[in-house]
Enzyme design. Structure first.
Site: not given
Length: 552
Positions: A292, A414, A534, A537
């Site tokens: 990320s 998303r 994508e 969480a």
């Protein structure tokens, strides 16, 4: 619970519940802002120190948005004269459950429950739970007969409405549902077990249906139908197999990049080919040490004397890389930088690989990564060593804008991931429903047992909540306004519902669900990835929480 005795009260409380949910959202936002943005501006150190509260805000806001969008959908059904007992029951269960979570504790993961008492709102939450609309929904959602009535209605063939209130979109759903049921669902388990790529013939048929150009403008050869159509297509294909629903994701990302940042020449060259399926793109962003944290990417792009670019470095978790024709590739083009500012985006053509030679282009090598699920396109690691990108491959012809250009695609990607999650959630329910109806224990079908019918009812209700939230995010995207918060909310809720439904479905299957021959074993593995790719969480919660604090 019967429609004649409850519909009037249901509609009255449905109209009121949105405002009640918004009120608790506002209270949580103020409490978290006091911790993380005491001067009106978010402080990075405080965001880190109070990350749990920040992510709790994100989950609270997501649940509230799910409640309000579901209530809005129910109101539209009523206005159209299409609100029946199944819809009323599903909304009662879904809204009531999410209201109860807001009051008592909302799950951020399997072992993390955020409670309002953590931010000093315990007494406020208790008082809020006593408000008439909240109490009405929570009390009825807790009744066994509410859950049983929804299951009985479903057994009688009275399913929950799927209308988008748009005849064209509803017809698209039917078209793709028929195709998926005939061409994909019967074969998906075998393809998964063999770790096969989705057959080229199926890809060709998907291209003929317009799958890869759903939201590409008609002027570039696409269908120009917008993000709601994209959601419907993705949901229906994913309901058969997530790999089929995900084929369009790479086209969606590439098209968004080229539409948003490409030169007119790049748009004219690539978009019609992507829309027709002639060109299959793949997104090449992630690196072994940078998931990320894209600002730490190390893959280098070095300009050559003739205008071409040389690429050196390593990428990983690249979906459908071998069979793709075009890479949207992010690399560091500006020497001496170590953050987002030095990144550029490239449109890098490559030849399609084969089973024995996945990357036949000079300067490229790599192989596939064995995975639990999400097969059909395969995941790859790629090493670049002198791979060359043509002179016209720099997106938009501008250097150092890669991250900004990529950010513009996150919303659509998303939202589409949320749609994939909704499709997977429905498939998990379909399998549970069929098994619970066919399987008999102690002289009766599993559906007859309250703990099983309770599970089935909640699977329906939560999937409807996730679906309507996803469509809401798509509608916001179609308006042209920034909707990263709404997209993040949809992905948070839908991914959680997909995993919950898959796990619950396997539980209903019992030991058989753990056997590879049963399809639910695949669906469970497929569902698990949705909380990771994508944007995991936790990243989604960070994005949503920070975005909410920044909103006036």
């Amino acid at each position: 619970m019967t429609p004649s005795s409850t519909s009037e009260a249901f509609l009255a409380h449905l109209r009121a519940v949105g405002a009640e949910a918004r009120d608790v959202d506002a209270q949580v936002r103020r409490a978290v802002a006091a911790r993380c943005a005491p001067g009106g501006r978010a402080d990075a150190r405080l965001l880190q120190a109070h990350q749990r509260a920040l992510h709790g805000l994100a989950w609270v806001a997501s649940a509230v948005e799910a409640i309000t969008t579901a209530a809005r959908w129910g109101g539209r059904l009523a206005e159209a004269g299409r609100l029946g007992p199944p819809e009323e029951l599903a909304l009662t269960l879904g809204i009531g459950e999410y209201l109860a979570q807001l009051a008592g504790g909302i799950p951020m993961s399997q072992n993390e429950v955020f409670r309002l008492a953590e931010i000093g709102l315990g007494a406020a939450a208790s008082a809020w739970a006593q408000r008439p609309a909240v109490q009405w929904f929570v009390e009825r959602a807790g009744r066994p007969q509410t859950r049983r009535a929804l299951v009985d209605a479903w057994a009688e063939g009275r399913g929950v409405a799927e209308t988008t209130f748009d005849d064209d979109l509803d017809q698209i759903r039917e078209q793709f549902r028929r195709f998926a049921a005939k061409e994909i669902a019967p074969h998906a388990q075998a393809w998964h077990l063999a770790d096969d790529l989705i057959p080229d013939e199926v890809v060709r048929q998907l291209a003929e249906l317009g799958t890869f150009g759903v939201s590409i403008p008609a002027e570039f050869g696409g269908m120009g139908l917008g993000k709601r159509a994209m959601c419907i297509v993705t949901e229906e294909l994913s309901r058969a197999w997530i790999a089929a629903g995900s084929l369009g994701t790479r086209s969606e990302i590439a098209a968004e990049l080229i539409l948003g940042g490409g030169t007119p020449e790049q748009q004219a060259h690539w978009l019609p080919r992507i829309a027709s399926g002639e060109v299959l793109p793949t997104a090449v962003f992630t690196e072994p040490d940078a998931g990320s944290d894209l600002g730490s990417l190390k893959t280098r792009a070095t300009p050559l004397a003739d205008g071409r670019w040389r690429i050196d470095g390593n990428k990983t978790w690249i979906t459908h890389a071998a069979r793709s024709d075009l890479m949207t590739l992010m690399a560091r083009s500006e020497p001496g930088t170590g953050d987002y500012s030095g990144l550029s985006m490239f449109l890098a053509p490559k030849p399609r690989g084969t089973e024995g030679r996945p990357f036949p282009a000079p300067g490229m090598s790599g192989g596939d990564i064995p995975v639990l699920g999400y097969r059909g396109m395969r995941e790859y690691e790629i090493a670049f060593d002198g791979f060359e990108v043509p002179a016209d491959g720099l997106l938009g012809g501008v250097r150092g804008q890669g991250f900004r250009q990529l950010m513009q695609t996150f919303e659509a990607a998303r939202i589409q991931t949320a749609a994939r999650a909704v499709g997977v959630a429905w498939r998990a329910f379909d399998l549970a429903w069929r098994y619970a109806g066919d399987r008999r224990q102690f002289g009766q079908a599993l559906q007859a047992f309250p703990r099983v019918s309770d599970k089935l009812a909640m699977m329906i209700a939560e999937t409807v909540m996730a679906r309507e939230l996803t469509h809401f995010a798509a509608e916001e995207k179609e308006k042209g306004a920034r909707c990263d918060i709404e997209a993040g909310m949809a992905k948070l809720i839908a991914a959680r519902v997909a995993w919950s439904n898959a796990d619950t479905s396997l539980q209903i299957h019992g030991g058989n669900g753990y056997a590879l021959e049963f399809e639910i074993s695949r669906v469970l593995c497929d569902a698990r990835i949705l909380n990771i790719f994508e944007g995991a969480a936790e990243i989604q919660a960070q994005v949503v929480g920070r975005g909410l604090l920044a909103r006036p």
